[in-house]
Design a protein around this motif. Sequence first.
Motif, PDB file in Angstrom:
ATOM      1  N   GLN A   8       5.303   5.053  -5.380  1.00 47.33           N
ATOM      2  CA  GLN A   8       5.725   4.815  -6.825  1.00 47.33           C
ATOM      3  C   GLN A   8       4.855   5.723  -7.791  1.00 47.33           C
ATOM      4  O   GLN A   8       5.143   5.992  -8.528  1.00 47.33           O
ATOM      5  N   ARG A   9       3.807   6.492  -7.364  1.00 47.92           N
ATOM      6  CA  ARG A   9       2.884   7.292  -7.918  1.00 47.92           C
ATOM      7  C   ARG A   9       3.228   8.731  -7.580  1.00 47.92           C
ATOM      8  O   ARG A   9       2.581   9.717  -7.975  1.00 47.92           O
ATOM      9  N   ALA A  19      -7.849   0.658  -9.021  1.00 48.20           N
ATOM     10  CA  ALA A  19      -8.876   0.258  -9.335  1.00 48.20           C
ATOM     11  C   ALA A  19     -10.065   0.025  -8.188  1.00 48.20           C
ATOM     12  O   ALA A  19     -11.460  -0.097  -8.516  1.00 48.20           O
ATOM     13  N   LEU A  20      -9.335  -0.074  -7.211  1.00 51.69           N
ATOM     14  CA  LEU A  20     -10.121  -0.101  -5.809  1.00 51.69           C
ATOM     15  C   LEU A  20     -10.896   1.136  -5.311  1.00 51.69           C
ATOM     16  O   LEU A  20     -11.837   0.843  -4.384  1.00 51.69           O
ATOM     17  N   ASP A  74       0.583  -2.719 -14.393  1.00 53.04           N
ATOM     18  CA  ASP A  74      -0.549  -3.489 -14.218  1.00 53.04           C
ATOM     19  C   ASP A  74      -1.001  -3.719 -12.531  1.00 53.04           C
ATOM     20  O   ASP A  74      -2.150  -3.476 -12.529  1.00 53.04           O
ATOM     21  N   GLU A  75       0.020  -3.761 -11.761  1.00 56.74           N
ATOM     22  CA  GLU A  75      -0.528  -3.760 -10.388  1.00 56.74           C
ATOM     23  C   GLU A  75      -0.662  -2.660  -9.704  1.00 56.74           C
ATOM     24  O   GLU A  75      -1.816  -2.377  -9.048  1.00 56.74           O
ATOM     25  N   LEU A  76      -0.140  -1.440 -10.240  1.00 56.76           N
ATOM     26  CA  LEU A  76      -0.697   0.053  -9.835  1.00 56.76           C
ATOM     27  C   LEU A  76      -2.138   0.114 -10.180  1.00 56.76           C
ATOM     28  O   LEU A  76      -2.662   0.645  -9.575  1.00 56.76           O
ATOM     29  N   LYS A  77      -2.317  -0.431 -11.293  1.00 54.70           N
ATOM     30  CA  LYS A  77      -3.806  -0.028 -12.054  1.00 54.70           C
ATOM     31  C   LYS A  77      -4.775  -1.001 -11.062  1.00 54.70           C
ATOM     32  O   LYS A  77      -5.901  -0.347 -10.792  1.00 54.70           O
ATOM     33  N   LEU A 124       0.748  -1.222   0.085  1.00 57.33           N
ATOM     34  CA  LEU A 124       0.069  -0.079  -0.139  1.00 57.33           C
ATOM     35  C   LEU A 124       0.811   1.300   0.075  1.00 57.33           C
ATOM     36  O   LEU A 124       0.606   2.061  -0.629  1.00 57.33           O
ATOM     37  N   LEU A 125       1.850   1.327   0.840  1.00 59.82           N
ATOM     38  CA  LEU A 125       2.727   2.376   0.956  1.00 59.82           C
ATOM     39  C   LEU A 125       3.512   2.456  -0.599  1.00 59.82           C
ATOM     40  O   LEU A 125       3.723   3.694  -1.140  1.00 59.82           O
ATOM     41  N   ARG A 126       4.008   1.350  -1.084  1.00 56.81           N
ATOM     42  CA  ARG A 126       4.686   1.630  -2.421  1.00 56.81           C
ATOM     43  C   ARG A 126       3.747   2.089  -3.382  1.00 56.81           C
ATOM     44  O   ARG A 126       4.050   2.738  -4.381  1.00 56.81           O
TER      45      ARG A 126
END
Length: 148
Positions: free
Chosen positions: A91-92, A127-128, A120-123, A85-87
């Motif tokens: 990262q954004r 998306a949550l 993909d993981e960031l997206k 969650l922190l990353r």
Amino acid sequence: MLDLFRYAKQVPQTLQIEHHPYLTQEGLVGICKEHDVAVTAYSSFGPASFVELNMQKAKDTPLLFDHEVIKTISEKHSKTPAQVLLRWSTQRGIAVIPKSNNQNRLAQNLDVCSFDLSEDELKKISALDQNMRFNNPVNYGINIPIFA
């Protein structure tokens, strides 16, 4: 923020906001980035700290630590859900200020730049988003709708 950018003689250098996968605030974050205002996130773990405050809305919301998307990504990277969650935030380009009274968790919270999430993981995490704000006076029974 738009009024500040139009009329303020001194533009803010940073903005601290509630920010987690249930409340991504993409528009606000985008405006800040356009104007070189750093964004700092509080409540990076979503409902977790608000459960401690006995907030019903937080109790009724699935914890991000237990969300299947977060758990799957954390297992893939051999990191804790909190680190993922922190990353996701850092990262954004968003600074984080997690809190903990546990020394091991404090150390884990500092170790969030030793791995990268894929696009993909960031997206998937983004998306949550449910536009779900917990730090709102109305949630405490105070009828001051500051986020109306």
